[in-house]
Design an enzyme around this catalytic site. Sequence first.
Site, PDB file in Angstrom:
ATOM      1  N   ARG A  85      31.706 100.420  16.745  1.00  0.00           N
ATOM      2  CA  ARG A  85      32.774  99.869  17.583  1.00  0.00           C
ATOM      3  C   ARG A  85      32.940 100.695  18.858  1.00  0.00           C
ATOM      4  NH1 ARG A  85      38.635  98.826  14.996  1.00  0.00           N
ATOM      5  NH2 ARG A  85      38.715 101.097  15.104  1.00  0.00           N
ATOM      6  N   LYS A 187      38.353  98.991  22.001  1.00  0.00           N
ATOM      7  CA  LYS A 187      39.413  99.983  21.745  1.00  0.00           C
ATOM      8  C   LYS A 187      39.464 100.931  22.942  1.00  0.00           C
ATOM      9  CE  LYS A 187      41.291 102.625  17.837  1.00  0.00           C
ATOM     10  NZ  LYS A 187      42.440 101.740  17.613  1.00  0.00           N
ATOM     11  N   GLU A 223      47.758  89.854  17.463  1.00  0.00           N
ATOM     12  CA  GLU A 223      47.853  91.108  16.724  1.00  0.00           C
ATOM     13  C   GLU A 223      49.299  91.546  16.624  1.00  0.00           C
ATOM     14  OE1 GLU A 223      45.326  94.455  17.475  1.00  0.00           O
ATOM     15  OE2 GLU A 223      43.878  93.254  18.563  1.00  0.00           O
TER      16      GLU A 223
END
Length: 344
Positions: A85, A187, A223
């Site tokens: 990620r 992220k 989210e």
Amino acid sequence: MAKAKAGDFDWQNLGFEYYDLPYSYHAEFKDGKWQEGKLTENSTIQMSEAANVLHYGQEAFEGLKAYRRKDGGVNLFRPDQNAKRLENSAKRLLMEPFPINKFISAVKEVVRANQDFVPPYGSGATLYIRPFMIGTGKVIGVHPADEFQFHILVTPVGPYYKGGLKPTAYVTSPYDRAAHGGTGQSKVSGNYASSLLPGSIAQKNGYSDVVYLDPRLHENIEELGGANFFGITKDGKFKTPKSPSILPSITKKSLLKIADDFGMEPEETTISINDLDQFSEAGAMGTAAVISPVGSITHNGNKHVFYSETTAGPYTQKLYDRLSKIQNGDEKGPDGWQVDVPLN
């Protein structure tokens, strides 16, 4: 700040905060390649006043944990997924990815060096691991840096949400977490900077955090602040939102597998904020949150209560127990989920 000592901690009552431990890990990318990284006792980072990260936010990070097992050993949970990620996040920001094999080795090395700070088995606390990459090349015009730093800090933490597996209240936000077609799937620090104001407003109004809706229509759940959302339907099916602007959670990926093992027919799908009645239970899921029950969601002044505002539902408890036992080494998980850290 003085370096922390293992004897300083009340492991049963840790908050979720930073402590300066003896060792970090540091590596630099310059002259077109990653230099050899190493452990360091220096918990400060030096950079130019013109470093890209200070002006254009070229920064990506990760979060994972080290867990003390009953036999005294230490587990990592799926660190390869964090490495992949971070690689994807770095590529999105035109940063040179840190090699996946070196990422895993570096994480093991810094955990081993700070092994006295991995909280005891059964304490409910863990060693939180924060790898991050920043653009440190000097820029004034808007363009990517050509030099980067990769750093890992670790700190012992307690539960992200105080009270353990206790339901909390959420409220929908008029703000967006990330733009459609933006960096929501990565992220990166900018996504979190934009969440500070809506999160603060929600907390001042007595909520745990916010529910972000899709940035185009403001109709579908994206989210929760700091975690992914899941719902359990009245017939026991596991559902979680699907969107290109949602961060791909490693905890979510793991729970999709666990829910499938439990016969809960897991599905990533569009979930309208107007269809909360389909769910008997709901929760937040992520590395920091692990699994945290959602007691209620308030939208446009209307409060929807799930299973309970005081007690976790049976499906949520079941998922939490299975995931926690794998992470702590009490039960065997699928291949690659539990990674041992060799200790001295």
